[in-house]
Design a protein around this motif. Sequence first.
Motif, PDB file in Angstrom:
ATOM      1  N   ASP A   1      -3.502  -3.301 -12.509  1.00 51.54           N
ATOM      2  CA  ASP A   1      -4.102  -4.416 -12.269  1.00 51.54           C
ATOM      3  C   ASP A   1      -3.499  -4.843 -10.899  1.00 51.54           C
ATOM      4  O   ASP A   1      -2.691  -5.809 -10.820  1.00 51.54           O
ATOM      5  N   PRO A   2      -3.966  -4.282  -9.541  1.00 52.73           N
ATOM      6  CA  PRO A   2      -3.194  -4.505  -8.400  1.00 52.73           C
ATOM      7  C   PRO A   2      -3.528  -6.018  -8.189  1.00 52.73           C
ATOM      8  O   PRO A   2      -2.546  -6.759  -7.395  1.00 52.73           O
ATOM      9  N   ALA A   3      -4.410  -6.623  -8.386  1.00 49.18           N
ATOM     10  CA  ALA A   3      -4.665  -8.220  -8.161  1.00 49.18           C
ATOM     11  C   ALA A   3      -3.596  -9.064  -8.621  1.00 49.18           C
ATOM     12  O   ALA A   3      -3.161 -10.126  -8.306  1.00 49.18           O
ATOM     13  N   SER A   4      -3.200  -8.514 -10.017  1.00 49.34           N
ATOM     14  CA  SER A   4      -2.193  -9.489 -10.685  1.00 49.34           C
ATOM     15  C   SER A   4      -0.714  -8.900 -10.429  1.00 49.34           C
ATOM     16  O   SER A   4       0.177  -9.742 -11.105  1.00 49.34           O
TER      17      SER A   4
ATOM     18  N   LYS B   1       2.759 -11.363  -9.837  1.00 46.56           N
ATOM     19  CA  LYS B   1       2.161 -12.788  -9.948  1.00 46.56           C
ATOM     20  C   LYS B   1       3.038 -13.229 -11.044  1.00 46.56           C
ATOM     21  O   LYS B   1       3.575 -12.523 -11.808  1.00 46.56           O
TER      22      LYS B   1
ATOM     23  N   LYS C   1      -3.083 -19.955 -11.611  1.00 44.97           N
ATOM     24  CA  LYS C   1      -3.778 -20.330 -10.707  1.00 44.97           C
ATOM     25  C   LYS C   1      -3.301 -21.116  -9.681  1.00 44.97           C
ATOM     26  O   LYS C   1      -2.710 -22.144  -9.981  1.00 44.97           O
TER      27      LYS C   1
ATOM     28  N   VAL D   1      -2.551 -14.769 -15.532  1.00 43.15           N
ATOM     29  CA  VAL D   1      -1.819 -14.951 -13.864  1.00 43.15           C
ATOM     30  C   VAL D   1      -2.107 -16.685 -13.703  1.00 43.15           C
ATOM     31  O   VAL D   1      -3.327 -17.145 -13.553  1.00 43.15           O
TER      32      VAL D   1
ATOM     33  N   ASN E   1       0.774  -1.276   0.017  1.00 43.87           N
ATOM     34  CA  ASN E   1      -0.084   0.099   0.021  1.00 43.87           C
ATOM     35  C   ASN E   1       0.879   1.351   0.027  1.00 43.87           C
ATOM     36  O   ASN E   1       0.471   2.417   0.399  1.00 43.87           O
TER      37      ASN E   1
END
Length: 345
Positions: free
Chosen positions: A94-97, A100, A120, A118, A37
């Motif tokens: 794309d913070p979620a990716s 990764k 899984k 990404v 963050n």
Amino acid sequence: MNATRSLLFALCGLTTASAQDFFSELFNPLVPFPPLNQPLPQNGPWNNDVLVYHAKADGSIGKLAKFERAGVPTLNRMQDGRLIAAHQHFPENDPASFDKVAIHFSSDEGKTWTPAVVMKLEGLPAGMRFPFDPTLVPLPDGRVRMYFTSLRGRQFDEDLPRIHSAISGDGIEYTFEPGVRFTIEGRSVIDCAMALHQGVFHLYSPDNGKQPEPGQRPNNGPQMQPTDGIGYHATSTDGLNFTRADDVKVEGRRRWLGNAQSDGKTMTFFGTGEGVFTATSTDGSNWQLGDSMRVMGADPGAVAAKDGGWIIAVTGPPRNQQPVIAPEDRWLFEWAEELRAFDRL
């Protein structure tokens, strides 16, 4: 962005250092991430691209593709003939990716690739960092195993990085395989290369020196000092339980940071040096230096091309700033001119 200018960023300072210093520092896997963050600094692994080439049998280098905001690539060939690539993925919006491992496939020998997806992963133990520094190894039964670095926490000063693995039937959905594949007490084992050669899995990893004491972040305390030419080596008959062997060695300021491939008779290692260096071995222990490829980048992944030569993916230089280059390194300008076409990819 002008790719030719961006790829030359890390050549700053070559007026007082050799091109080899650039290659040694181009990709530093020990750069810590900022706390979650908080804004990212300008420079870091998120500020590189993966560049893909065809190193042809006649020695020429052809440009194929680019994966933006990416690093530490690995390449291999699926049982159905497609190429599979994996790399660390740092998309801008794309913070979620972010940070990764992303997967691509190619059905035309690396000219075009499917969009990044990404991976899984099921079964990753609580508290473990998502995989990084992936290495893909197709298995005889058609599955794919990914070897990767991980640790508990996010920073290198929180835990000792080790090599782990996961298994997949399609190259995208993986299941974590319990346990540690390879570790050395007091040492960070990262960036492994792996090849299945004559029924034996051979694991290689650069010797990055002694692990800093707990609480000593790599950027403000004693740092690990990579050892030129020395790499860790371990073997396994099942790909899961590895036994350390004698360290492997090559001459000069080269690092066992890259990729290994086997054609059933000979293993070829593609490593980080002045360009991409190659070395060959019939037993996985004793290595003979081969030719170097004037491909600007670090931590190469490679796979044999169907029409000869190799398809090579490297972590390219940072994407901005412009340097002054020493006269003895003028060949870098020639390479930069050849790479201009990447601006149009």
